[in-house]
Enzyme design. Structure first.
Site, PDB file in Angstrom:
ATOM      1  N   ASP A   7       0.629  -0.978   0.362  1.00  0.00           N
ATOM      2  CA  ASP A   7      -0.251  -0.133   0.160  1.00  0.00           C
ATOM      3  C   ASP A   7       0.786   1.186  -0.227  1.00  0.00           C
ATOM      4  O   ASP A   7       1.183   1.369   0.986  1.00  0.00           O
ATOM      5  CB  ASP A   7      -0.599  -0.425   0.938  1.00  0.00           C
ATOM      6  CG  ASP A   7      -1.940   0.583   1.495  1.00  0.00           C
ATOM      7  OD1 ASP A   7      -2.432   2.085   0.512  1.00  0.00           O
ATOM      8  OD2 ASP A   7      -2.009   1.465   2.208  1.00  0.00           O
ATOM      9  N   GLU A  71      -1.744  -1.272  -4.771  1.00  0.00           N
ATOM     10  CA  GLU A  71      -2.575  -0.279  -5.125  1.00  0.00           C
ATOM     11  C   GLU A  71      -2.082   0.536  -5.649  1.00  0.00           C
ATOM     12  O   GLU A  71      -0.447   1.026  -5.732  1.00  0.00           O
ATOM     13  CB  GLU A  71      -3.065  -0.432  -3.701  1.00  0.00           C
ATOM     14  CG  GLU A  71      -4.625   0.566  -3.857  1.00  0.00           C
ATOM     15  CD  GLU A  71      -4.926   0.940  -2.521  1.00  0.00           C
ATOM     16  OE1 GLU A  71      -6.271   0.055  -2.257  1.00  0.00           O
ATOM     17  OE2 GLU A  71      -4.626   1.527  -1.913  1.00  0.00           O
ATOM     18  N   ASP A 144      -1.952   0.813   7.191  1.00  0.00           N
ATOM     19  CA  ASP A 144      -1.491  -0.112   6.342  1.00  0.00           C
ATOM     20  C   ASP A 144      -1.038  -0.755   5.618  1.00  0.00           C
ATOM     21  O   ASP A 144      -0.804  -1.955   4.817  1.00  0.00           O
ATOM     22  CB  ASP A 144      -0.358   1.390   5.785  1.00  0.00           C
ATOM     23  CG  ASP A 144      -0.868   2.586   6.568  1.00  0.00           C
ATOM     24  OD1 ASP A 144      -1.300   3.190   5.201  1.00  0.00           O
ATOM     25  OD2 ASP A 144      -0.562   3.159   6.866  1.00  0.00           O
TER      26      ASP A 144
END
Length: 160
Positions: A7, A71, A144
């Site tokens: 992420d 992502e 996260d």
């Protein structure tokens, strides 16, 4: 198969490593490692990106993933946030390319659908499903890291 989910972010980059294996003819996922790479806002952008890059390389060398899932920022209301996330993502893709590991990009909608089967799932719903899917005792922290594990799960569910 080992998958590294990431992420991206300049201040905080979450990572999660999972193993995808078959046992008694059923597919299973297991969390191997997760956490965050944090950088200080007082550092220059270049130094922060260097820290992210070097830490991603260390994680890759330690876990030797077969795939990396990142992502993909689909849209962002704040252009400054989009730019810094894009920079962090760039050094992550550079690290994957340098280490010759195939990478896959997923939008937040794809991750939500893969993990919860609902594209508008709330953050807490995703975190709870990460806990269930990976058979963890508690929801991974920080957020996260849980997001990175969700991205890795998405990759495991969508690629061969």
């Amino acid at each position: 198969m080992t998958i590294l989910g990431i992420d991206p972010g300049t201040a905080t980059t979450g990572y999660g490593v999972i193993k995808n294996f078959t046992y008694k003819k059923r597919k299973h996922l297991k969390a191997v490692d997760y956490g965050c790479i944090k950088t200080q806002s007082s550092l220059s952008d270049g130094k922060r990106l260097e820290i992210i890059y070097k830490n991603i390389i260390k994680i890759i060398k330690k876990h030797k993933p077969n795939k990396i899932a990142v992502e993909n920022l689909f849209f962002c209301k704040n252009i400054k946030t989009a730019t810094t996330v894009g920079q962090a993502k760039g050094v992550i893709l550079l690290a994957a390319n340098r280490m010759k590991i195939p990478y896959f990009e997923y939008t937040p909608l794809q991750v939500k659908q893969a993990v919860t089967s609902y594209g508008r799932a709330e953050k807490f719903q995703i975190q709870k499903m990460v806990k269930v899917i990976l058979k963890l005792k508690e929801i991974p922290k920080p957020d996260d890291a849980a997001d990175a594990l969700a991205i890795a799960i998405c990759c495991a569910h969508t690629t061969l």
